[in-house]
Enzyme design. Structure first.
Site, PDB file in Angstrom:
ATOM      1  N   HIS A   6       0.834  -1.130   0.090  1.00  0.00           N
ATOM      2  CA  HIS A   6      -0.123   0.021   0.041  1.00  0.00           C
ATOM      3  C   HIS A   6       0.911   1.442   0.082  1.00  0.00           C
ATOM      4  CE1 HIS A   6       0.170  -0.113   4.519  1.00  0.00           C
ATOM      5  NE2 HIS A   6       0.551   1.274   4.400  1.00  0.00           N
ATOM      6  N   ARG A  10      -2.362  11.225   3.769  1.00  0.00           N
ATOM      7  CA  ARG A  10      -3.153  11.775   4.771  1.00  0.00           C
ATOM      8  C   ARG A  10      -4.338  12.784   4.045  1.00  0.00           C
ATOM      9  NH1 ARG A  10      -0.275  10.895   9.522  1.00  0.00           N
ATOM     10  NH2 ARG A  10       1.879  10.407   9.089  1.00  0.00           N
ATOM     11  N   ASN A  57      -6.441  11.988  10.439  1.00  0.00           N
ATOM     12  CA  ASN A  57      -6.162  12.450  11.750  1.00  0.00           C
ATOM     13  C   ASN A  57      -7.561  13.307  12.361  1.00  0.00           C
ATOM     14  OD1 ASN A  57      -3.628  11.126  12.066  1.00  0.00           O
ATOM     15  ND2 ASN A  57      -2.964  12.705  10.646  1.00  0.00           N
ATOM     16  N   HIS A  72       4.034  10.949  -6.871  1.00  0.00           N
ATOM     17  CA  HIS A  72       2.562  10.733  -7.316  1.00  0.00           C
ATOM     18  C   HIS A  72       2.445   9.218  -7.203  1.00  0.00           C
ATOM     19  CE1 HIS A  72       4.909  10.198 -10.876  1.00  0.00           C
ATOM     20  NE2 HIS A  72       4.087   9.050 -11.242  1.00  0.00           N
ATOM     21  N   GLU A 125      -1.071  10.011 -11.487  1.00  0.00           N
ATOM     22  CA  GLU A 125      -0.799   9.570 -12.838  1.00  0.00           C
ATOM     23  C   GLU A 125      -1.729   8.783 -13.568  1.00  0.00           C
ATOM     24  OE1 GLU A 125       3.101   9.000 -15.974  1.00  0.00           O
ATOM     25  OE2 GLU A 125       3.089   8.358 -13.975  1.00  0.00           O
TER      26      GLU A 125
END
Length: 134
Positions: A6, A10, A57, A72, A125
């Site tokens: 992964h 945030r 958060n 990216h 992208e």
């Protein structure tokens, strides 16, 4: 050998980000872990086992400063032109379509792509499924 599983970003508004990733890339919630001060939301689809992890958060109210270090994420699609048009219709403001041909005119492109930003400004992208990305 390591396996990439992964990439984390945030995000400020969970619902807005979920809506974007679902509608733009067909990503759905694979898992959601809620803690006292933050929530982790893992997104995926049937195309690959790689996930996007959204970190929310709970005490954050200001947008994140992405700085100059973030690059990216990249995704591959079957029909780049159709996806670009769909993103325009959805109001995602995709960048221009690029035929990356460093060999010059008349040579095959290494890649065809455009960029789009998620609601928090992260660049994504979107590549045509061809060549090394096929």
């Amino acid at each position: 050998m390591a396996k990439a599983v992964h990439s984390m970003v945030r995000v400020l508004d969970e619902a807005r980000s979920l809506d974007f990733y679902r509608n733009a890339f067909g990503l759905e919630i694979a898992d959601r872990l809620d803690f006292e001060t933050f929530t982790l939301v893992y997104l995926s689809n049937d195309e690959a086992s790689f996930e996007v992890e959204l970190t929310v958060n709970k005490d954050r109210s200001e947008p994140y400063d992405l700085g100059d270090g973030y690059g990216h994420l990249a995704v591959v699609v079957d029909d780049l032109d159709a996806e670009h048009a769909r993103f325009e219709e959805a109001g995602y403001a995709p960048g221009k379509l690029v035929d990356f041909t460093p060999g010059g005119p008349g040579t095959d492109p290494i890649a065809r792509f455009f960029f789009v930003s998620d609601p928090d400004g992260y660049k994504i992208e979107v590549l045509a499924k061809q060549g090394r990305f096929g």
